[in-house]
Design a protein around this motif. Structure first.
Motif, PDB file in Angstrom:
ATOM      1  N   ALA A  39       0.831  -1.207   0.000  1.00 28.98           N
ATOM      2  CA  ALA A  39       0.000   0.000   0.000  1.00 28.98           C
ATOM      3  C   ALA A  39       0.865   1.255   0.000  1.00 28.98           C
ATOM      4  O   ALA A  39       0.627   2.195  -0.765  1.00 28.98           O
ATOM      5  CB  ALA A  39      -0.925  -0.012   1.217  1.00 28.98           C
ATOM      6  N   LEU A  40       1.902   1.272   0.854  1.00 24.67           N
ATOM      7  CA  LEU A  40       2.771   2.443   0.932  1.00 24.67           C
ATOM      8  C   LEU A  40       3.590   2.622  -0.347  1.00 24.67           C
ATOM      9  O   LEU A  40       3.712   3.737  -0.871  1.00 24.67           O
ATOM     10  CB  LEU A  40       3.704   2.315   2.140  1.00 24.67           C
ATOM     11  N   PHE A  41       4.146   1.529  -0.857  1.00 29.61           N
ATOM     12  CA  PHE A  41       4.983   1.601  -2.051  1.00 29.61           C
ATOM     13  C   PHE A  41       4.169   2.030  -3.270  1.00 29.61           C
ATOM     14  O   PHE A  41       4.504   2.997  -3.969  1.00 29.61           O
ATOM     15  CB  PHE A  41       5.634   0.241  -2.293  1.00 29.61           C
ATOM     16  N   PHE A  42       3.078   1.324  -3.521  1.00 28.70           N
ATOM     17  CA  PHE A  42       2.273   1.633  -4.701  1.00 28.70           C
ATOM     18  C   PHE A  42       1.407   2.874  -4.511  1.00 28.70           C
ATOM     19  O   PHE A  42       1.013   3.519  -5.487  1.00 28.70           O
ATOM     20  CB  PHE A  42       1.396   0.432  -5.068  1.00 28.70           C
ATOM     21  N   GLY A  43       1.081   3.215  -3.245  1.00 28.10           N
ATOM     22  CA  GLY A  43       0.317   4.426  -2.998  1.00 28.10           C
ATOM     23  C   GLY A  43       1.066   5.659  -3.465  1.00 28.10           C
ATOM     24  O   GLY A  43       0.498   6.566  -4.089  1.00 28.10           O
ATOM     25  N   ARG A  44       2.347   5.713  -3.161  1.00 31.67           N
ATOM     26  CA  ARG A  44       3.162   6.830  -3.619  1.00 31.67           C
ATOM     27  C   ARG A  44       3.220   6.871  -5.141  1.00 31.67           C
ATOM     28  O   ARG A  44       3.084   7.939  -5.759  1.00 31.67           O
ATOM     29  CB  ARG A  44       4.579   6.704  -3.036  1.00 31.67           C
ATOM     30  N   LEU A  45       3.401   5.723  -5.775  1.00 35.80           N
ATOM     31  CA  LEU A  45       3.465   5.675  -7.238  1.00 35.80           C
ATOM     32  C   LEU A  45       2.127   6.053  -7.863  1.00 35.80           C
ATOM     33  O   LEU A  45       2.081   6.639  -8.947  1.00 35.80           O
ATOM     34  CB  LEU A  45       3.885   4.278  -7.696  1.00 35.80           C
ATOM     35  N   THR A  46       1.032   5.728  -7.178  1.00 27.64           N
ATOM     36  CA  THR A  46      -0.295   6.068  -7.694  1.00 27.64           C
ATOM     37  C   THR A  46      -0.484   7.576  -7.769  1.00 27.64           C
ATOM     38  O   THR A  46      -1.057   8.097  -8.732  1.00 27.64           O
ATOM     39  CB  THR A  46      -1.387   5.447  -6.804  1.00 27.64           C
ATOM     40  N   ASP A  47      -0.032   8.296  -6.747  1.00 30.60           N
ATOM     41  CA  ASP A  47      -0.129   9.752  -6.773  1.00 30.60           C
ATOM     42  C   ASP A  47       0.822  10.367  -7.798  1.00 30.60           C
ATOM     43  O   ASP A  47       0.547  11.416  -8.375  1.00 30.60           O
ATOM     44  CB  ASP A  47       0.167  10.337  -5.386  1.00 30.60           C
ATOM     45  N   LEU A  48       1.947   9.703  -8.064  1.00 21.69           N
ATOM     46  CA  LEU A  48       2.936  10.230  -9.003  1.00 21.69           C
ATOM     47  C   LEU A  48       2.578   9.943 -10.456  1.00 21.69           C
ATOM     48  O   LEU A  48       2.657  10.829 -11.317  1.00 21.69           O
ATOM     49  CB  LEU A  48       4.318   9.639  -8.698  1.00 21.69           C
ATOM     50  N   TYR A  49       2.196   8.699 -10.753  1.00 15.11           N
ATOM     51  CA  TYR A  49       2.072   8.260 -12.145  1.00 15.11           C
ATOM     52  C   TYR A  49       0.639   7.973 -12.593  1.00 15.11           C
ATOM     53  O   TYR A  49       0.424   7.596 -13.738  1.00 15.11           O
ATOM     54  CB  TYR A  49       2.940   7.022 -12.372  1.00 15.11           C
ATOM     55  N   GLY A  50      -0.325   8.160 -11.699  1.00 13.62           N
ATOM     56  CA  GLY A  50      -1.710   7.997 -12.105  1.00 13.62           C
ATOM     57  C   GLY A  50      -2.339   6.712 -11.601  1.00 13.62           C
ATOM     58  O   GLY A  50      -1.655   5.757 -11.221  1.00 13.62           O
ATOM     59  N   ARG A  51      -3.663   6.733 -11.591  1.00 12.81           N
ATOM     60  CA  ARG A  51      -4.419   5.594 -11.053  1.00 12.81           C
ATOM     61  C   ARG A  51      -4.361   4.385 -11.986  1.00 12.81           C
ATOM     62  O   ARG A  51      -4.183   3.248 -11.555  1.00 12.81           O
ATOM     63  CB  ARG A  51      -5.879   5.981 -10.840  1.00 12.81           C
ATOM     64  N   LYS A  52      -4.506   4.627 -13.293  1.00  9.64           N
ATOM     65  CA  LYS A  52      -4.636   3.508 -14.221  1.00  9.64           C
ATOM     66  C   LYS A  52      -3.376   2.655 -14.315  1.00  9.64           C
ATOM     67  O   LYS A  52      -3.444   1.418 -14.271  1.00  9.64           O
ATOM     68  CB  LYS A  52      -5.027   4.003 -15.609  1.00  9.64           C
ATOM     69  N   LYS A  53      -2.216   3.281 -14.452  1.00 10.09           N
ATOM     70  CA  LYS A  53      -0.980   2.509 -14.558  1.00 10.09           C
ATOM     71  C   LYS A  53      -0.812   1.590 -13.362  1.00 10.09           C
ATOM     72  O   LYS A  53      -0.423   0.430 -13.490  1.00 10.09           O
ATOM     73  CB  LYS A  53       0.221   3.448 -14.653  1.00 10.09           C
ATOM     74  N   LEU A  54      -1.127   2.143 -12.193  1.00  9.45           N
ATOM     75  CA  LEU A  54      -0.876   1.363 -10.981  1.00  9.45           C
ATOM     76  C   LEU A  54      -1.916   0.291 -10.740  1.00  9.45           C
ATOM     77  O   LEU A  54      -1.596  -0.791 -10.226  1.00  9.45           O
ATOM     78  CB  LEU A  54      -0.753   2.297  -9.778  1.00  9.45           C
ATOM     79  N   PHE A  55      -3.197   0.530 -11.081  1.00  8.60           N
ATOM     80  CA  PHE A  55      -4.153  -0.561 -10.830  1.00  8.60           C
ATOM     81  C   PHE A  55      -3.998  -1.705 -11.830  1.00  8.60           C
ATOM     82  O   PHE A  55      -4.511  -2.806 -11.616  1.00  8.60           O
ATOM     83  CB  PHE A  55      -5.602  -0.073 -10.676  1.00  8.60           C
ATOM     84  N   LEU A  56      -3.264  -1.467 -12.915  1.00 11.28           N
ATOM     85  CA  LEU A  56      -2.899  -2.584 -13.796  1.00 11.28           C
ATOM     86  C   LEU A  56      -1.670  -3.324 -13.270  1.00 11.28           C
ATOM     87  O   LEU A  56      -1.616  -4.555 -13.270  1.00 11.28           O
ATOM     88  CB  LEU A  56      -2.630  -2.059 -15.209  1.00 11.28           C
ATOM     89  N   ILE A  57      -0.684  -2.559 -12.788  1.00 15.59           N
ATOM     90  CA  ILE A  57       0.542  -3.173 -12.274  1.00 15.59           C
ATOM     91  C   ILE A  57       0.272  -3.984 -11.015  1.00 15.59           C
ATOM     92  O   ILE A  57       0.760  -5.115 -10.874  1.00 15.59           O
ATOM     93  CB  ILE A  57       1.599  -2.089 -11.991  1.00 15.59           C
ATOM     94  N   THR A  58      -0.504  -3.429 -10.088  1.00 14.16           N
ATOM     95  CA  THR A  58      -0.749  -4.135  -8.825  1.00 14.16           C
ATOM     96  C   THR A  58      -1.517  -5.435  -9.040  1.00 14.16           C
ATOM     97  O   THR A  58      -1.257  -6.431  -8.357  1.00 14.16           O
ATOM     98  CB  THR A  58      -1.511  -3.232  -7.840  1.00 14.16           C
ATOM     99  N   LEU A  59      -2.438  -5.433  -9.988  1.00 15.71           N
ATOM    100  CA  LEU A  59      -3.158  -6.673 -10.274  1.00 15.71           C
ATOM    101  C   LEU A  59      -2.218  -7.713 -10.876  1.00 15.71           C
ATOM    102  O   LEU A  59      -2.307  -8.906 -10.560  1.00 15.71           O
ATOM    103  CB  LEU A  59      -4.327  -6.404 -11.223  1.00 15.71           C
TER     104      LEU A  59
END
Length: 491
Positions: A87-107
């Motif tokens: 949550a902490l690692f990807f949360g920071r990336l979500t604010d930096l690079y956008g919601r869509k990129k990260l919800f694809l990567i995390t899945l």
């Protein structure tokens, strides 16, 4: 329309938030719900499967040299620890690079780790990939809740968020029933059945990934991060789809917001905003997450062991009991969710927390007095968790809407990680022994700890909960970039 404001360098004035909030419910919103919300089904499947197969994994012939306590204690704690770090690692990336990129990567991370869990050949391998599975799921919490709240109209946000987070329990129902079939040695060998349960998670995840590709980036994130024209075009396209579906012309909203566009905000600014500008809201978020984490992660992880130890229920049928409890959990957000938008956040959040805690105290007393059977114990848990699940889901809703947009994903990640670490890492390690000791008094202590923290969180909500129902995210917490735009002339 999003138009550059020539009086300020790097600013943009936009009506995108108001346009999103005025949209009537449509097929486009259902696509968002299905593409993003169904991941909690996977989380519920994961947690429930491990709880229900714990006894089988520790038996001879499972293919793993592991004990019941290691599965419900060490492996459960590692799964939650992975979720906190993720949550902490990807949360920071979500604010930096956008919601869509990260919800694809995390899945994708979840899918790979779950597939490796199914191939476990030793305890250390199982532990490692339980941690990495949690790592992906934790990242999902930050990315998904951010995107959902920024895409769903304000008048529906509460009920939709609660039901989506509550869909965890649909996965729990599926995991419970699946474990009954998978643990049937007449159908599958003891070393194969439990592996198939994890393999199903991979199949479901791939289906969700296909749907999720069509979910767009958050326009709210886009216009703050220098992509105002793209945000405007995206919303215009959605409006055309909705107008064609509903056969009506959408009016032009009056509300607009002016922001300073930027790429990112540092950790120092995020921490200052959350704890210095919104201290009451920070206390609220921590209280809600700690309370629900102890109730769920610390106790329900070992529910199968409770049935086996105290009520002599066969490990092969505990899934039936848990399926009933899980369905009761889902009914809570489903039936009570609308009231969070109509009755209001404060009465509903505090009410569900306090009531579920009091009911859990009553269950603990009945259990300690020897007045419960496996069936009546299950019935008591259904009532307790009907209210607790609505409250627990509202914790995610709360922290995702009460802080400025630039900090949203990181705020979700932080409160999830701190609250879940307090209850989800220490909980299984502490309570695995209490609920599997065979001593009734030990289990009663576990129940009372969870009940106390739920009631305490409810009391905090009475005083600190925010009346966010029907209000836009920008009204609840002014974006930092909007404050910068307002201060620009004075500077």
């Amino acid at each position: 329309m999003s138009e550059p404001d020539e009086s300020k360098s790097g600013t943009v004035t936009t009506k995108v938030p108001a346009r999103l909030d005025q949209l009537p419910w449509s097929r486009w919103h259902w696509m968002i719900v299905i593409g993003l919300g169904t991941v909690w089904v996977l989380d519920g499947l994961e947690v429930t499967i491990v709880g229900n197969i714990a006894s089988r994994l520790s038996e001879d012939g499972s293919g793993l040299s592991i004990t019941d306590a290691q599965v419900t204690g060490v492996a459960a704690a590692l799964y939650v620890a992975g979720a906190c770090f993720g949550a902490l690692f990807f949360g920071r990336l979500t604010d930096l690079y956008g919601r869509k990129k990260l919800f694809l990567i995390t899945l994708a991370v979840y899918l790979a780790a779950t597939a490796m869990t199914a191939l476990s050949f030793s305890a250390w391998w199982f532990f490692l990939f339980r941690f990495l599975t949690g790592f992906g799921i934790g990242g999902e919490y930050a990315a998904i809740n951010s995107a959902i709240d920024e895409l769903i109209p304000s008048k529906y946000r509460g009920r939709v968020d609660l039901i989506i987070n509550g869909s965890f329990w649909l996965g729990a129902v599926a995991g419970s029933l699946l474990s009954v079939v998978a643990l049937n040695t007449d159908l599958f060998p003891a070393s194969v059945g439990w592996r198939l349960t994890f393999a199903l998670g991979v199949v479901l995840g791939l289906v969700i990934l296909l749907v999720r590709r069509h979910v767009p980036e958050s326009p709210r994130w886009m216009f703050i991060h220098g992509r105002a024209e793209e945000a405007d075009a995206l919303v215009a396209d959605v409006e055309r789809q909705v107008e064609a579906e509903k056969g009506v012309r959408l009016p032009e909203p009056d509300e607009s917001i002016t922001v300073v566009q930027h790429r990112s905000i540092g950790f120092g600014e995020i921490a200052k905003t959350v704890f210095r500008s919104y201290p009451r809201r920070a206390v609220l978020g921590l209280s809600l997450f700690v309370g629900q984490a102890f109730l769920y992660n610390a106790i329900t992880f070992g529910f199968g062991s409770i049935l086996v130890t105290f009520f002599d229920v066969s490990s092969g049928v505990t899934g039936y009991y848990f399926a009933v409890i899980a369905f009761g959990n889902f009914l809570g957000p489903l039936l009570l969710g609308r009231m969070f938008d109509t009755v209001g956040r404060r009465p509903m959040i505090s009410g569900t927390y306090i009531l579920s805690g009091l009911l859990l105290f009553g269950t603990a007393w009945l259990f300690g007095a020897g007045k419960l059977s496996a069936v009546t114990m299950t019935a008591c848990w259904c009532v307790v968790l009907f209210f607790a699940s609505a409250g627990a889901s509202s914790a995610y809703l709360t922290v995702s809407e009460i802080f400025p947009m630039e900090t949203r994903a990181m705020a979700i990640a932080f409160f999830y990680a701190i609250g879940t670490a307090a209850g989800g890492i220490s909980g299984p390690l502490i309570f695995a022994g209490l609920t599997s000791s065979g001593v009734v008094g030990d289990a009663v202590i576990a129940f009372c700890i969870g009940a106390s923290l739920m009631v305490a969180a409810g009391v905090v909500a009475v005083f600190f909960a925010v009346a966010a129902e029907g209000r836009s995210l920008e009204q609840i917490a002014t974006p930092l970039s909007a404050r910068e735009a307002a201060d620009a002339p004075a500077a």
